[in-house]
Scaffold this motif. Structure first.
Motif, PDB file in Angstrom:
ATOM      1  N   THR A 107      32.881  82.261 -11.533  1.00  0.00           N
ATOM      2  CA  THR A 107      33.313  83.405 -10.072  1.00  0.00           C
ATOM      3  C   THR A 107      33.134  82.597  -9.307  1.00  0.00           C
ATOM      4  O   THR A 107      32.195  82.386  -9.222  1.00  0.00           O
ATOM      5  N   ALA A 127      23.069  86.195 -13.985  1.00  0.00           N
ATOM      6  CA  ALA A 127      24.160  85.559 -12.797  1.00  0.00           C
ATOM      7  C   ALA A 127      22.986  84.575 -12.495  1.00  0.00           C
ATOM      8  O   ALA A 127      21.889  84.449 -11.690  1.00  0.00           O
ATOM      9  N   LEU A 129      24.199  81.910  -8.766  1.00  0.00           N
ATOM     10  CA  LEU A 129      24.893  81.188  -8.436  1.00  0.00           C
ATOM     11  C   LEU A 129      24.506  79.615  -7.834  1.00  0.00           C
ATOM     12  O   LEU A 129      23.094  79.663  -7.833  1.00  0.00           O
ATOM     13  N   GLN A 131      25.332  77.664  -4.629  1.00  0.00           N
ATOM     14  CA  GLN A 131      26.186  77.308  -3.117  1.00  0.00           C
ATOM     15  C   GLN A 131      27.052  75.964  -3.227  1.00  0.00           C
ATOM     16  O   GLN A 131      26.582  74.625  -3.731  1.00  0.00           O
ATOM     17  N   LYS A 136      24.753  80.629   2.596  1.00  0.00           N
ATOM     18  CA  LYS A 136      24.321  82.243   2.522  1.00  0.00           C
ATOM     19  C   LYS A 136      23.075  83.064   2.237  1.00  0.00           C
ATOM     20  O   LYS A 136      22.496  82.318   1.679  1.00  0.00           O
ATOM     21  N   TRP A 138      20.387  85.738   0.747  1.00  0.00           N
ATOM     22  CA  TRP A 138      20.497  86.576  -0.272  1.00  0.00           C
ATOM     23  C   TRP A 138      18.879  87.731  -0.011  1.00  0.00           C
ATOM     24  O   TRP A 138      18.492  86.822   0.419  1.00  0.00           O
ATOM     25  N   VAL A 177      20.146  77.025  -6.014  1.00  0.00           N
ATOM     26  CA  VAL A 177      20.784  77.592  -7.277  1.00  0.00           C
ATOM     27  C   VAL A 177      20.432  78.970  -7.409  1.00  0.00           C
ATOM     28  O   VAL A 177      19.130  78.639  -6.723  1.00  0.00           O
ATOM     29  N   TRP A 179      18.784  82.315  -9.360  1.00  0.00           N
ATOM     30  CA  TRP A 179      18.924  83.041 -10.763  1.00  0.00           C
ATOM     31  C   TRP A 179      18.752  84.772 -10.718  1.00  0.00           C
ATOM     32  O   TRP A 179      17.732  84.987  -9.976  1.00  0.00           O
ATOM     33  N   HIS A 197      30.460  80.411  -3.098  1.00  0.00           N
ATOM     34  CA  HIS A 197      29.495  79.796  -4.049  1.00  0.00           C
ATOM     35  C   HIS A 197      29.875  80.412  -5.274  1.00  0.00           C
ATOM     36  O   HIS A 197      31.260  81.125  -4.796  1.00  0.00           O
ATOM     37  N   SER A 199      29.291  82.137  -8.933  1.00  0.00           N
ATOM     38  CA  SER A 199      28.383  82.075 -10.138  1.00  0.00           C
ATOM     39  C   SER A 199      28.914  82.828 -11.290  1.00  0.00           C
ATOM     40  O   SER A 199      30.027  82.601 -11.760  1.00  0.00           O
TER      41      SER A 199
END
Length: 411
Positions: A107, A127, A129, A131, A136, A138, A177, A179, A197, A199
């Protein structure tokens, strides 16, 4: 967990330009695109072409202008099932599936500068992710629901725990990355630059799921399971005590009957449920109408992850499982292709490497078909490979075998 990808080319799997191309095509309709604004999901009527029920022919198409307007308002644009629409993401998903043995879904999320897509929430799948562009920040919190099951999607009114502490805060830049294990609360905010990004969600199987599958696939025709076929007493639903009684009875019956279950029969059915539908390789469909020229010396590379399974069957036949399609190869060619597949190498090879174990014309035909099916791709670097003439040396560098009739078979 956060880390920097050792191979910076990971950001090449997707791009802002490709994101724009998919949006502008209008093909990313319901089920393929979502829009998040102010922490919630925007109704799809806000961004599809058809705004009335009668507009069925166009209501499955998104409106690029409406999506652009929502983006200017600070909305996050979400492209689901990205691996279906992007060849490079599809290849990455197949590779991850090959290495982990898990089904994976991709996604994409594009968030304008200084904006947040979704409020704190958990996912029912772990998931990874990556970038792609921009940055971003998190923030992650401990789970409110430990190891949520598939039917335990995040419920804002029930699962939110604003008092819990942030246990991880990290700003991702291209190539970084993150997790996020399933169940952990998380939320991301773009920095002073917009963010894109991708996912990768890893399908989860739990013991709860396995219990459901065992019950579902019990041999209902077996005599020892006949007690489970009996009607519940009439009126059971009207009395709480009656419901409690039958629950107790069924638990007792299951405890006694489950040891009688056919583990072999269950194994086959549950394995099929876990396998699901294999990921299809990303094909250059036009190659079937406009075949690419593959010569004996055309360098190719095996796309290992395009083949989910290689089996040897009776008669010396090797069967490749390619998505939902099977390709059979009889004779020494099959053995050689299996060896190349198991090497899992990015080293180039060519049809002439299969000679003299098989006839050169057949080797070229086989490699051409594998190219069409997405099992091999052209090696882009360097000229065609030069090989020693097998008629002078009696064996190819790879096969080391004398010439024999190929006995090929592939659909």
């Amino acid at each position: 967990m956060v880390w920097k990808a050792s191979d910076t080319s990971v950001i090449d799997i997707f791009s802002v330009a490709e994101f724009d191309r998919l949006i502008s095509s209008g093909m990313t309709g319901p089920g393929r695109i979502r829009v998040a604004l102010d922490g919630g999901i925007v109704p799809r009527q806000k961004y599809v072409l058809g705004d009335r029920q009668s507009d069925e022919r166009i209501s499955t198409y998104s409106s690029p202008q409406s999506i652009a307007k929502l983006t200017r308002q600070g909305a996050t644009i979400i492209l689901d099932n990205l691996h279906i629409f992007s060849g490079s993401v599809s290849s990455e998903v197949r590779r991850l599936e090959f290495e982990t043995g898990q089904k994976i879904y991709a996604t994409a999320f594009m968030t304008p500068a200084g904006k947040s897509g979704l409020q704190y929430h958990h996912d029912v799948q772990s998931a990874m992710l990556i970038q792609i562009s921009g940055s971003k920040t998190w923030r992650c919190k401990s789970p409110v629901v430990t190891d949520p099951l598939l039917d335990e999607e995040f419920q804002p009114d029930r699962n939110r725990d604003e008092s819990s502490k942030v246990i991880l805060e990290a700003t991702l830049h291209p190539g970084d990355v993150l997790w996020i294990p399933r169940g952990f609360l998380h939320s991301g905010v773009s920095t002073d630059e917009s963010s894109l990004h991708v996912s990768f969600a890893f399908e989860v199987f739990t013991k709860y799921w396995l219990v459901e599958q065992i019950i579902k696939h019990l041999d209902r025709t077996a005599e020892h399971f006949t007690p489970l076929r009996q009607d519940l007493p009439w009126g059971t639903r009207m009395k709480e005590e009656g419901i409690k009684s039958v629950i107790t009875d069924v638990i007792r019956d299951l405890s006694a009957l489950l040891p009688e279950a056919d583990a072999g029969g269950l194994l086959e059915k549950i394995s099929q449920s876990m396998a699901g539908r294999p990921s299809e390789p990303f094909l250059a469909t036009s190659s079937f109408a406009f075949p690419a020229t593959i010569t004996a010396n055309t360098p190719v590379v095996m796309v290992t992850e395009a083949v989910s399974q290689v089996e040897r069957v009776s008669g010396g036949k090797v069967v490749l499982t390619i998505g939902s399609f099977k390709m059979g190869i009889i004779g020494p060619a099959g053995k050689l292709i299996e060896e190349i597949w198991r090497e899992d190498s990015t080293d180039p090879w060519c049809a002439k490497d299969l000679v003299p174990a098989v006839d050169e014309a057949f080797a070229v035909e086989l490699v051409s078909r594998m190219f069409q099916e997405g099992v091999v791709r052209r090696h882009t670097a360097g000229p065609e490979l030069e090989h020693l003439d097998p008629t002078d040396h009696g064996a190819s560098p790879r096969s080391g075998q004398p010439a024999v009739p190929p006995g090929p078979e592939f659909p």
